[in-house]
Scaffold this motif. Structure first.
Motif, mmCIF file in Angstrom:
data_model
loop_
_atom_site.group_PDB
_atom_site.id
_atom_site.type_symbol
_atom_site.label_atom_id
_atom_site.label_comp_id
_atom_site.label_asym_id
_atom_site.label_seq_id
_atom_site.Cartn_x
_atom_site.Cartn_y
_atom_site.Cartn_z
ATOM 1 N N PHE A 1 0.862 -1.177 0.000
ATOM 2 C CA PHE A 1 0.000 0.000 0.000
ATOM 3 C C PHE A 1 0.900 1.229 0.000
ATOM 4 N N ARG B 1 -11.308 0.038 -7.776
ATOM 5 C CA ARG B 1 -9.995 0.451 -8.272
ATOM 6 C C ARG B 1 -9.605 1.855 -7.819
ATOM 7 N N ASP B 2 -10.581 2.660 -7.423
ATOM 8 C CA ASP B 2 -10.289 4.036 -7.010
ATOM 9 C C ASP B 2 -10.362 4.238 -5.497
ATOM 10 N N GLU C 1 -3.230 8.634 4.087
ATOM 11 C CA GLU C 1 -4.174 8.286 3.025
ATOM 12 C C GLU C 1 -3.421 7.403 2.041
ATOM 13 N N VAL D 1 -9.600 4.753 -1.682
ATOM 14 C CA VAL D 1 -8.517 5.331 -0.876
ATOM 15 C C VAL D 1 -8.858 5.099 0.592
ATOM 16 N N THR D 2 -7.893 4.583 1.337
ATOM 17 C CA THR D 2 -8.117 4.309 2.757
ATOM 18 C C THR D 2 -7.431 5.382 3.600
ATOM 19 N N ARG E 1 -7.722 -2.779 -4.012
ATOM 20 C CA ARG E 1 -7.902 -2.373 -5.414
ATOM 21 C C ARG E 1 -7.816 -3.543 -6.384
ATOM 22 N N GLY F 1 1.054 5.748 -0.352
ATOM 23 C CA GLY F 1 0.261 6.952 -0.179
ATOM 24 C C GLY F 1 1.052 8.110 0.381
ATOM 25 N N GLU G 1 -3.428 3.946 -1.027
ATOM 26 C CA GLU G 1 -4.041 3.039 -1.995
ATOM 27 C C GLU G 1 -3.594 1.621 -1.626
ATOM 28 N N GLN G 2 -4.549 0.793 -1.250
ATOM 29 C CA GLN G 2 -4.260 -0.563 -0.801
ATOM 30 C C GLN G 2 -4.398 -1.531 -1.976
#
Length: 226
Positions: free
Chosen positions: A118, A191-192, A177, A194-195, A184, A120, A179-180
């Motif tokens: 992940f 696909r978009d 923040e 955000v965690t 995804r 970010g 992207e995992q």
């Protein structure tokens, strides 16, 4: 021979003495990766997956994978927060209560659930206590914990706690923040996604003027540049 009324019975010496408190066990030290063991595990995994490791293109794959994991993805186990932050300096006398904020620190890490990455941005803040540190060292602290097998929530928590402890800060925060890949790549139509994960220590744990000031700064940054 019985004692006279009102005379307390003698306590055996072994019971009358207080035992010395047991020494506290030292905190467990992070175990550094074992590249040789990792290479063996990768070899077993690839064999179980059906690959022929006698193939000239794959014969060195276990060693390559172990090397990049041990020395790239997991090199954070070999350092401490004190080493990551490096030299600290006495806080200015007039800095009490003022926020120091560093935003958009890029990071990458590996989730222990699926061994997928992940990536970010980290936003880190603290109120100077007894010590301050160079801005660049805050990014090094994020990388220290990011370069371990760690959940996003724990990454935020470890950064905030370490900053409070090493700098003697009365208030710290780490907001991530990311992207995992496990979300995804595995979940349909995500696909978009955000965690987000937040961690606060000290005065920033309470929802008050200081936290609102922090989020006002982050909101201004988002409105101005995104």
């Amino acid at each position: 021979m019985p004692l006279a009324p009102g005379v307390p019975s003698p306590v055996p010496p072994s019971r009358s003495r207080r035992r010395a408190p047991a020494a506290k066990a030292p905190a467990p030290r992070a175990v550094r990766p074992d590249p040789a063991g990792m290479a063996r595990a990768v070899r077993d995994f690839l064999t179980a997956a059906g690959l022929d490791l006698q193939d000239v293109n794959l014969v060195d794959t276990p060693t390559r994978v172990a090397d990049v994991w041990a020395n790239g993805f997991l090199d954070g186990y070999g350092r401490t927060p004190e080493e990551a932050l490096g030299k600290t300096y006495p806080a200015p006398a007039d800095s009490s209560g003022e926020l120091v904020v560093v935003t958009d620190l890029r990071f990458h890490s590996m989730c222990p659930h699926h061994l997928l990455p992940f990536t970010g941005r980290a936003h880190v803040a603290y109120v100077p206590g007894s010590r301050v540190v160079g801005f660049g060292r805050i990014g090094a602290l994020v990388d220290l914990f990011a370069h371990r097998l760690i959940l996003q929530e724990d990454l935020a928590r470890q950064v905030a706690r370490s900053l409070a402890r090493v700098l003697g800060s009365p208030a710290t925060a780490c907001i991530l923040e990311a992207e995992q890949a496990c979300l995804r790549l595995r979940a349909d139509h995500q696909r978009d996604a955000v965690t987000h994960a937040e961690a606060y220590e000290g005065r920033l744990r309470r929802d008050g003027p200081l936290r609102r000031e922090l989020w006002a700064r982050l909101g201004a940054r988002t409105g101005a540049g995104r």
